[in-house]
Design a protein around this motif. Structure first.
Motif, PDB file in Angstrom:
ATOM      1  N   ASP A 103      28.767  23.925  40.414  1.00 11.26           N
ATOM      2  CA  ASP A 103      29.614  24.861  39.672  1.00 11.26           C
ATOM      3  C   ASP A 103      30.820  24.186  39.037  1.00 11.26           C
ATOM      4  O   ASP A 103      31.653  24.864  38.422  1.00 11.26           O
ATOM      5  CB  ASP A 103      30.096  25.974  40.608  1.00 11.26           C
ATOM      6  N   GLN A 104      30.939  22.858  39.176  1.00 13.86           N
ATOM      7  CA  GLN A 104      32.057  22.155  38.551  1.00 13.86           C
ATOM      8  C   GLN A 104      32.092  22.406  37.045  1.00 13.86           C
ATOM      9  O   GLN A 104      33.155  22.529  36.443  1.00 13.86           O
ATOM     10  CB  GLN A 104      31.942  20.644  38.807  1.00 13.86           C
ATOM     11  N   VAL A 105      30.911  22.482  36.446  1.00 10.12           N
ATOM     12  CA  VAL A 105      30.824  22.649  35.000  1.00 10.12           C
ATOM     13  C   VAL A 105      31.514  23.926  34.532  1.00 10.12           C
ATOM     14  O   VAL A 105      32.043  23.994  33.413  1.00 10.12           O
ATOM     15  CB  VAL A 105      29.339  22.633  34.550  1.00 10.12           C
ATOM     16  N   LYS A 106      31.545  24.946  35.369  1.00 10.97           N
ATOM     17  CA  LYS A 106      32.129  26.231  34.987  1.00 10.97           C
ATOM     18  C   LYS A 106      33.651  26.198  34.960  1.00 10.97           C
ATOM     19  O   LYS A 106      34.282  27.138  34.488  1.00 10.97           O
ATOM     20  CB  LYS A 106      31.644  27.321  35.948  1.00 10.97           C
ATOM     21  N   LYS A 107      34.244  25.099  35.448  1.00 12.19           N
ATOM     22  CA  LYS A 107      35.699  24.983  35.494  1.00 12.19           C
ATOM     23  C   LYS A 107      36.261  24.109  34.368  1.00 12.19           C
ATOM     24  O   LYS A 107      37.480  24.051  34.188  1.00 12.19           O
ATOM     25  CB  LYS A 107      36.137  24.371  36.828  1.00 12.19           C
ATOM     26  N   LEU A 108      35.383  23.429  33.629  1.00 11.09           N
ATOM     27  CA  LEU A 108      35.845  22.372  32.729  1.00 11.09           C
ATOM     28  C   LEU A 108      36.608  22.909  31.524  1.00 11.09           C
ATOM     29  O   LEU A 108      36.122  23.760  30.783  1.00 11.09           O
ATOM     30  CB  LEU A 108      34.656  21.536  32.258  1.00 11.09           C
ATOM     31  N   ASP A 109      37.795  22.368  31.335  1.00  8.09           N
ATOM     32  CA  ASP A 109      38.582  22.662  30.136  1.00  8.09           C
ATOM     33  C   ASP A 109      38.295  21.650  29.036  1.00  8.09           C
ATOM     34  O   ASP A 109      38.497  21.942  27.854  1.00  8.09           O
ATOM     35  CB  ASP A 109      40.082  22.610  30.469  1.00  8.09           C
ATOM     36  N   ALA A 110      37.842  20.460  29.416  1.00 12.84           N
ATOM     37  CA  ALA A 110      37.576  19.412  28.427  1.00 12.84           C
ATOM     38  C   ALA A 110      36.543  18.437  28.968  1.00 12.84           C
ATOM     39  O   ALA A 110      36.451  18.210  30.178  1.00 12.84           O
ATOM     40  CB  ALA A 110      38.864  18.663  28.077  1.00 12.84           C
ATOM     41  N   ILE A 111      35.766  17.882  28.049  1.00 13.39           N
ATOM     42  CA  ILE A 111      34.802  16.832  28.356  1.00 13.39           C
ATOM     43  C   ILE A 111      35.119  15.657  27.448  1.00 13.39           C
ATOM     44  O   ILE A 111      35.233  15.826  26.223  1.00 13.39           O
ATOM     45  CB  ILE A 111      33.363  17.303  28.114  1.00 13.39           C
ATOM     46  N   ILE A 112      35.260  14.465  28.018  1.00 12.36           N
ATOM     47  CA  ILE A 112      35.584  13.272  27.237  1.00 12.36           C
ATOM     48  C   ILE A 112      34.371  12.353  27.237  1.00 12.36           C
ATOM     49  O   ILE A 112      33.946  11.859  28.293  1.00 12.36           O
ATOM     50  CB  ILE A 112      36.801  12.544  27.803  1.00 12.36           C
ATOM     51  N   LEU A 113      33.826  12.116  26.057  1.00 14.72           N
ATOM     52  CA  LEU A 113      32.685  11.227  25.881  1.00 14.72           C
ATOM     53  C   LEU A 113      33.177   9.832  25.481  1.00 14.72           C
ATOM     54  O   LEU A 113      34.335   9.674  25.071  1.00 14.72           O
ATOM     55  CB  LEU A 113      31.748  11.779  24.806  1.00 14.72           C
ATOM     56  N   PRO A 114      32.328   8.822  25.544  1.00 21.46           N
ATOM     57  CA  PRO A 114      32.727   7.495  25.067  1.00 21.46           C
ATOM     58  C   PRO A 114      33.045   7.526  23.568  1.00 21.46           C
ATOM     59  O   PRO A 114      32.671   8.472  22.856  1.00 21.46           O
ATOM     60  CB  PRO A 114      31.489   6.631  25.344  1.00 21.46           C
ATOM     61  N   VAL A 115      33.706   6.498  23.105  1.00 23.66           N
ATOM     62  CA  VAL A 115      34.025   6.417  21.673  1.00 23.66           C
ATOM     63  C   VAL A 115      32.770   6.508  20.802  1.00 23.66           C
ATOM     64  O   VAL A 115      32.777   7.214  19.790  1.00 23.66           O
ATOM     65  CB  VAL A 115      34.825   5.136  21.367  1.00 23.66           C
ATOM     66  N   PRO A 116      31.637   5.856  21.148  1.00 23.15           N
ATOM     67  CA  PRO A 116      30.430   6.009  20.320  1.00 23.15           C
ATOM     68  C   PRO A 116      29.769   7.380  20.450  1.00 23.15           C
ATOM     69  O   PRO A 116      28.808   7.664  19.729  1.00 23.15           O
ATOM     70  CB  PRO A 116      29.495   4.912  20.848  1.00 23.15           C
TER      71      PRO A 116
END
Length: 299
Positions: A53-66
């Motif tokens: 259920d962590q996904v339901k709390k996410l305010d932001a997701i940071i992907l790699p530069v590419p």
């Protein structure tokens, strides 16, 4: 401070290490994935469990530069694990969840539209690109010194493109003492090059320009350093292509001519990952805080 924010950092390189550190300093709740070889170093971060259920709390997701590849897979140098950014998983995030990447592609852009989440390609922003031009210039200087047996001072140099990186390159190499010409397309850019005390080259008429030089630096992300340009270069010349892959140089023809040509995208993450990570983290923090401020104003 980002107290109360839940942020996932997925994959990447040494820049992400600095981003994680900054998020911890700002008191965010940080989840990480793709750092299997370094997890013991991040005692204040939590492993991201994609099925929880962590996904339901996410305010932001940071992907790699590419960002991702064309199949949605996320690369990272600290794990052999393959992570795929899927539609089903993203739909479980809160509607306000924002996704940060360096650059985007058709897969990532289309995916964000499908799930109706805000995507921030940070390298498209003027502030990020201008900040990043500083380590890019330093890295370019390093490459030129490593791969030539003559000084930059007094060398004849051509910089193709007067964008956010090209302008910094032209200015700094001029200060070092190179004889700098700048390839541009618009009359406005020609005027700017003239104002900078440099020599403009009209890229709309390259066939009519004198392109012989000791060092050629390309920032244009499509083929501009073609056979015509390479034929004019002396055998000792160096080409440094800073455009994103596959670059803007005919590398095969350069090899046939015996001319050294280097494709060097992403220099900030190579020569100054700590600084590059701070740039990304600082801008991302401002974006998150600005969204909250606007929401509070409208309440």
């Amino acid at each position: 401070m980002l107290t109360g924010y839940h942020v996932a950092v997925i994959g990447g390189d040494a820049r992400q290490i600095e981003i994680i550190r900054r998020l911890n300093e700002w008191n965010a709740t940080v989840y990480i994935a793709g750092f299997d070889q370094l997890n013991e170093s991040f005692t204040e971060a939590t492993d991201l469990e994609f099925e929880s259920d962590q996904v339901k709390k996410l305010d932001a997701i940071i992907l790699p530069v590419p960002g991702t590849d064309d199949l949605g897979q996320i690369d990272g140098i600290f794990s052999n694990r393959i992570i795929t950014l899927s539609e089903d998983w993203l739909r479980q995030t809160p509607e306000h969840c924002q996704v940060f990447t360096g650059i985007t592609n058709s897969y990532l852009t289309d995916l964000m539209k499908k799930v109706n989440r805000t995507l921030h390609p940070l390298m498209d922003r003027d502030d990020v690109a201008i900040y990043n031009s500083i380590p890019t210039v330093e890295g370019t200087i390093m490459l030129v010194i490593q791969h030539t047996d003559y000084t930059i001072h007094g060398s004849k140099m051509i910089v193709l493109g007067l964008g956010r990186v090209g302008m910094s390159l032209a200015r700094i190499f001029d200060h070092i003492g190179a004889d700098v010409s700048v390839g541009v397309r618009s009359t406005k850019a020609i005027a700017r090059v003239y104002e900078m005390g440099l020599t403009p080259i009209d890229m709309n008429q390259l066939d009519e320009e004198d392109l012989e030089c000791d060092i050629l630096i390309n920032t244009v992300p499509h083929l501009v350093v073609d056979q015509h340009v390479i034929k004019q270069l002396p055998s000792h010349a160096l080409i440094v292509d800073l455009a994103s892959k596959p670059g803007g140089t005919d590398f095969d023809f350069a090899t046939k001519r015996g001319i050294k040509a280097i494709l060097a995208p992403g220099l900030p993450g190579i020569v100054a990952p700590k600084t590059a990570g701070r740039i990304i983290a600082d801008v991302m923090c401002r974006i998150l805080k600005e969204k909250v401020r606007k929401e509070n104003v409208h309440e």
